[in-house]
Each structure stands twice: as structure tokens, then as C-alpha cells.
Design a protein around this motif. Structure first.
Motif, PDB file in Angstrom:
ATOM      1  N   ASP A   1      50.414  -3.950   7.029  1.00  0.00           N
ATOM      2  CA  ASP A   1      51.268  -5.117   7.250  1.00  0.00           C
ATOM      3  C   ASP A   1      50.781  -6.320   6.459  1.00  0.00           C
ATOM      4  O   ASP A   1      51.581  -7.070   5.892  1.00  0.00           O
ATOM      5  CB  ASP A   1      51.327  -5.467   8.740  1.00  0.00           C
ATOM      6  CG  ASP A   1      52.052  -4.413   9.567  1.00  0.00           C
ATOM      7  OD1 ASP A   1      52.807  -3.606   8.979  1.00  0.00           O
ATOM      8  OD2 ASP A   1      51.851  -4.400  10.799  1.00  0.00           O
ATOM      9  N   GLN A   2      49.466  -6.513   6.401  1.00  0.00           N
ATOM     10  CA  GLN A   2      48.884  -7.630   5.652  1.00  0.00           C
ATOM     11  C   GLN A   2      49.185  -7.488   4.161  1.00  0.00           C
ATOM     12  O   GLN A   2      49.526  -8.471   3.495  1.00  0.00           O
ATOM     13  CB  GLN A   2      47.371  -7.693   5.892  1.00  0.00           C
ATOM     14  CG  GLN A   2      46.701  -8.879   5.261  1.00  0.00           C
ATOM     15  CD  GLN A   2      47.118 -10.183   5.918  1.00  0.00           C
ATOM     16  OE1 GLN A   2      47.498 -10.218   7.079  1.00  0.00           O
ATOM     17  NE2 GLN A   2      47.058 -11.248   5.164  1.00  0.00           N
ATOM     18  N   ILE A   3      49.083  -6.282   3.637  1.00  0.00           N
ATOM     19  CA  ILE A   3      49.372  -6.042   2.226  1.00  0.00           C
ATOM     20  C   ILE A   3      50.837  -6.342   1.924  1.00  0.00           C
ATOM     21  O   ILE A   3      51.162  -6.977   0.913  1.00  0.00           O
ATOM     22  CB  ILE A   3      49.004  -4.594   1.835  1.00  0.00           C
ATOM     23  CG1 ILE A   3      47.489  -4.431   1.835  1.00  0.00           C
ATOM     24  CG2 ILE A   3      49.587  -4.217   0.477  1.00  0.00           C
ATOM     25  CD1 ILE A   3      47.015  -3.002   1.693  1.00  0.00           C
ATOM     26  N   LYS A   4      51.746  -5.922   2.800  1.00  0.00           N
ATOM     27  CA  LYS A   4      53.171  -6.208   2.607  1.00  0.00           C
ATOM     28  C   LYS A   4      53.426  -7.711   2.619  1.00  0.00           C
ATOM     29  O   LYS A   4      54.184  -8.232   1.800  1.00  0.00           O
ATOM     30  CB  LYS A   4      54.008  -5.546   3.701  1.00  0.00           C
ATOM     31  CG  LYS A   4      54.201  -4.074   3.512  1.00  0.00           C
ATOM     32  CD  LYS A   4      55.086  -3.515   4.606  1.00  0.00           C
ATOM     33  CE  LYS A   4      55.221  -2.016   4.501  1.00  0.00           C
ATOM     34  NZ  LYS A   4      56.061  -1.463   5.581  1.00  0.00           N
ATOM     35  N   LEU A   5      52.789  -8.417   3.546  1.00  0.00           N
ATOM     36  CA  LEU A   5      52.961  -9.865   3.637  1.00  0.00           C
ATOM     37  C   LEU A   5      52.460 -10.552   2.369  1.00  0.00           C
ATOM     38  O   LEU A   5      53.125 -11.448   1.834  1.00  0.00           O
ATOM     39  CB  LEU A   5      52.226 -10.402   4.867  1.00  0.00           C
ATOM     40  CG  LEU A   5      52.336 -11.896   5.126  1.00  0.00           C
ATOM     41  CD1 LEU A   5      53.781 -12.267   5.430  1.00  0.00           C
ATOM     42  CD2 LEU A   5      51.433 -12.296   6.274  1.00  0.00           C
ATOM     43  N   GLU A   6      51.296 -10.123   1.871  1.00  0.00           N
ATOM     44  CA  GLU A   6      50.757 -10.704   0.640  1.00  0.00           C
ATOM     45  C   GLU A   6      51.666 -10.431  -0.543  1.00  0.00           C
ATOM     46  O   GLU A   6      51.855 -11.292  -1.403  1.00  0.00           O
ATOM     47  CB  GLU A   6      49.349 -10.154   0.377  1.00  0.00           C
ATOM     48  CG  GLU A   6      48.308 -10.682   1.330  1.00  0.00           C
ATOM     49  CD  GLU A   6      46.966  -9.988   1.178  1.00  0.00           C
ATOM     50  OE1 GLU A   6      46.851  -9.071   0.320  1.00  0.00           O
ATOM     51  OE2 GLU A   6      46.042 -10.352   1.917  1.00  0.00           O
ATOM     52  N   GLU A   7      52.253  -9.231  -0.610  1.00  0.00           N
ATOM     53  CA  GLU A   7      53.172  -8.911  -1.700  1.00  0.00           C
ATOM     54  C   GLU A   7      54.429  -9.779  -1.637  1.00  0.00           C
ATOM     55  O   GLU A   7      54.915 -10.243  -2.667  1.00  0.00           O
ATOM     56  CB  GLU A   7      53.552  -7.436  -1.661  1.00  0.00           C
ATOM     57  CG  GLU A   7      52.431  -6.513  -2.086  1.00  0.00           C
ATOM     58  CD  GLU A   7      52.775  -5.045  -1.919  1.00  0.00           C
ATOM     59  OE1 GLU A   7      53.857  -4.732  -1.345  1.00  0.00           O
ATOM     60  OE2 GLU A   7      51.978  -4.202  -2.365  1.00  0.00           O
ATOM     61  N   LYS A   8      54.937 -10.020  -0.433  1.00  0.00           N
ATOM     62  CA  LYS A   8      56.117 -10.883  -0.287  1.00  0.00           C
ATOM     63  C   LYS A   8      55.793 -12.309  -0.721  1.00  0.00           C
ATOM     64  O   LYS A   8      56.572 -12.949  -1.411  1.00  0.00           O
ATOM     65  CB  LYS A   8      56.605 -10.889   1.156  1.00  0.00           C
ATOM     66  CG  LYS A   8      57.356  -9.650   1.555  1.00  0.00           C
ATOM     67  CD  LYS A   8      57.848  -9.758   2.983  1.00  0.00           C
ATOM     68  CE  LYS A   8      58.549  -8.492   3.419  1.00  0.00           C
ATOM     69  NZ  LYS A   8      59.024  -8.570   4.804  1.00  0.00           N
ATOM     70  N   GLN A   9      54.617 -12.805  -0.313  1.00  0.00           N
ATOM     71  CA  GLN A   9      54.226 -14.162  -0.690  1.00  0.00           C
ATOM     72  C   GLN A   9      54.049 -14.276  -2.201  1.00  0.00           C
ATOM     73  O   GLN A   9      54.449 -15.266  -2.808  1.00  0.00           O
ATOM     74  CB  GLN A   9      52.933 -14.558   0.030  1.00  0.00           C
ATOM     75  CG  GLN A   9      53.111 -14.792   1.504  1.00  0.00           C
ATOM     76  CD  GLN A   9      51.796 -15.037   2.221  1.00  0.00           C
ATOM     77  OE1 GLN A   9      50.725 -14.798   1.672  1.00  0.00           O
ATOM     78  NE2 GLN A   9      51.876 -15.501   3.467  1.00  0.00           N
ATOM     79  N   LYS A  10      53.489 -13.249  -2.807  1.00  0.00           N
ATOM     80  CA  LYS A  10      53.305 -13.256  -4.256  1.00  0.00           C
ATOM     81  C   LYS A  10      54.661 -13.262  -4.963  1.00  0.00           C
ATOM     82  O   LYS A  10      54.857 -13.989  -5.928  1.00  0.00           O
ATOM     83  CB  LYS A  10      52.497 -12.028  -4.681  1.00  0.00           C
ATOM     84  CG  LYS A  10      52.175 -11.984  -6.149  1.00  0.00           C
ATOM     85  CD  LYS A  10      51.329 -10.779  -6.487  1.00  0.00           C
ATOM     86  CE  LYS A  10      51.026 -10.724  -7.969  1.00  0.00           C
ATOM     87  NZ  LYS A  10      50.221  -9.547  -8.313  1.00  0.00           N
TER      88      LYS A  10
END
Length: 103
Positions: A47-56
Motif C-alpha cells: 500500500d505504501q509503494i502504491k501511495l508513493e507511486e501515485k504521489q510521484k
């Protein structure tokens, strides 16, 4: 035709899983708790990786928009500069022939 000889006894596999068929039901309570904790941690990382990808992606989109605005502004300023500094011949060519060298 020859065929390969078949064994007279059948090989029976042993089930390591209990009669319920669930892998987790056959392990101890502590092992089940550790397994669920590791699974929860792994899900949190995903979930953290998905959130970071969305923010990027959002940051890249904002940068792209900013660059587009800057490019549009510079094109507009170049056009206005050209209109002020263009000769009468260039303006006539642009209006009637639709082409010019400067732009």
C-alpha cells in the motif's frame, strides 16, 4: 507392441493438511499469528509503494503542467515581440501568404 510394466502396488501420498483442507488450520496458533503479522506488514508495504507511486505521478503531472504554461507564455511573448519588431513586408506575407521566416 511392448508396454512398460506397471507396479502392482499403488503409491499413496500422505496429506500434510488436516481434514479441513486449510493450511493455516494445521499449524500452531503462534505460527498462525506470526504468519498473519508478516502478511499484514507485506500488505502495508504494498500500500505504501502504491501511495508513493501515485504521489510521484501527481508531482510529475504538476511539473508537466508548469512547463506547458511556461512554454505557452514564452510562445506568446515571442509572438508579441515579433509583431512589434516585424517589418511591414513580413506582416503582409503572414497575412496574405500565411508563411514567414521569423516565426
Amino acid at each position: 507392441m511392448c508396454s512398460s510394466p506397471k507396479p502392482k502396488t499403488q503409491v499413496k501420498g500422505t496429506k500434510s493438511v488436516g481434514s479441513s483442507g486449510s493450511i493455516l488450520s494445521s499449524i500452531s496458533t503462534e505460527s498462525r499469528i506470526r504468519f498473519s503479522e508478516r502478511a499484514n506488514l507485506a500488505q502495508e508495504r504494498r500500500d505504501q509503494i502504491k501511495l508513493e507511486e501515485k504521489q510521484k505521478a501527481l508531482r510529475l503531472q504538476a511539473i508537466h503542467k508548469k512547463n506547458e504554461k511556461r512554454l505557452l507564455k514564452s510562445k506568446q511573448s515571442r509572438l508579441s515581440y515579433w509583431l512589434l519588431s516585424a517589418s511591414l513586408k513580413e506582416i503582409i506575407q503572414l497575412l496574405f501568404l500565411g508563411k514567414t521566416k521569423s516565426i
